[in-house]
Motif scaffolding. Sequence first.
Motif, PDB file in Angstrom:
ATOM      1  N   ASN A   1      -7.063  15.748 -16.084  1.00  0.00           N
ATOM      2  CA  ASN A   1      -5.702  14.973 -15.649  1.00  0.00           C
ATOM      3  C   ASN A   1      -5.990  14.252 -14.622  1.00  0.00           C
ATOM      4  N   GLN A   2      -6.990  14.124 -13.820  1.00  0.00           N
ATOM      5  CA  GLN A   2      -7.182  13.434 -12.639  1.00  0.00           C
ATOM      6  C   GLN A   2      -6.897  11.808 -12.915  1.00  0.00           C
ATOM      7  N   HIS A   3      -6.552  11.062 -11.926  1.00  0.00           N
ATOM      8  CA  HIS A   3      -6.266   9.515 -11.928  1.00  0.00           C
ATOM      9  C   HIS A   3      -7.875   8.897 -11.835  1.00  0.00           C
ATOM     10  N   TYR A   4      -8.333   8.199 -13.086  1.00  0.00           N
ATOM     11  CA  TYR A   4      -9.497   7.450 -12.969  1.00  0.00           C
ATOM     12  C   TYR A   4      -9.541   6.406 -13.914  1.00  0.00           C
ATOM     13  N   VAL A   5     -10.610   5.682 -13.999  1.00  0.00           N
ATOM     14  CA  VAL A   5     -10.548   4.382 -14.813  1.00  0.00           C
ATOM     15  C   VAL A   5     -11.779   4.562 -16.013  1.00  0.00           C
TER      16      VAL A   5
END
Length: 282
Positions: free
Chosen positions: A221-225
Amino acid sequence: MRKKFLKKKTMQKYADYIEQIEIDSLWSGKKHIVWDLDPKVNVLSGINGVGKSTILNKVVRGLANVDEFSNPMMKGVRLKVYPEGAKWIRYDVIRSFDRPLVSSDSMSKVLDAAVMTELDWQLYQLQRKYLDYQVNMGNRIIEALQSGEPDAAERAQQISEPKKKFQDMVDRLFAETGKKLIRTKNEILFSQIGEELTPYKLSSGEKQMLAILLTVLTEDNQHYVLFMDEPEVSLHIDWQQKLIEMILELNPNVQIILTTHSPAVIMNGWMDKVTEVSDITV
């Protein structure tokens, strides 16, 4: 698939997503690319040879070949990110072609004999990451239960929900062939008519979908691309239609940047997220 964390020696500050990609001198100076991105879903389309994969690869190589993400310039690639001023970014790359694996000596020492293709190698690495993910999740559940808070049990259930969601997704996708995840095991294993299967015995399409969903899950659930180059390869048309929706359901904080030739990938409400290469070329 390849993953790289770009780290700072002191406090890290990661971007949530990429707002704009600008590429100087694509194809020996013949093209200049400026692409404004959606925070969630971005689909790059165009005929063969127009430069979809080249654009994606240029950005990924730029990220991979620097020790620190540089906002102003990155070997001909400029990235404008949110929040402004962030210098590091988490990202994953998924490629779809299941070619025979050319392993190095160091890889040969650790690999199972069943690991024969590039997708097998992706799954081998993801197995290890999945174990780490479960340890971290277990520690958070214990911490929540020991907190003594009135909602401790509810918080513990919320922590475990993404893993259950992943397991349910995979079981639904593989139901037609009678495969089910063995949920009592810490590693990824399947049962099929009483036989135990490793991920390496799956079809190319099943391996591809499992690799994508495992990658998304273990980002926790981390922000990433998430960069994907033609993810529809080997996938049944029904799976193509569900792909973007499932990724966002598993991790709402991911930003998807993909290339595709398949109308099915964008059929379920993603038409307005499509960008033609000609529209971002100067």
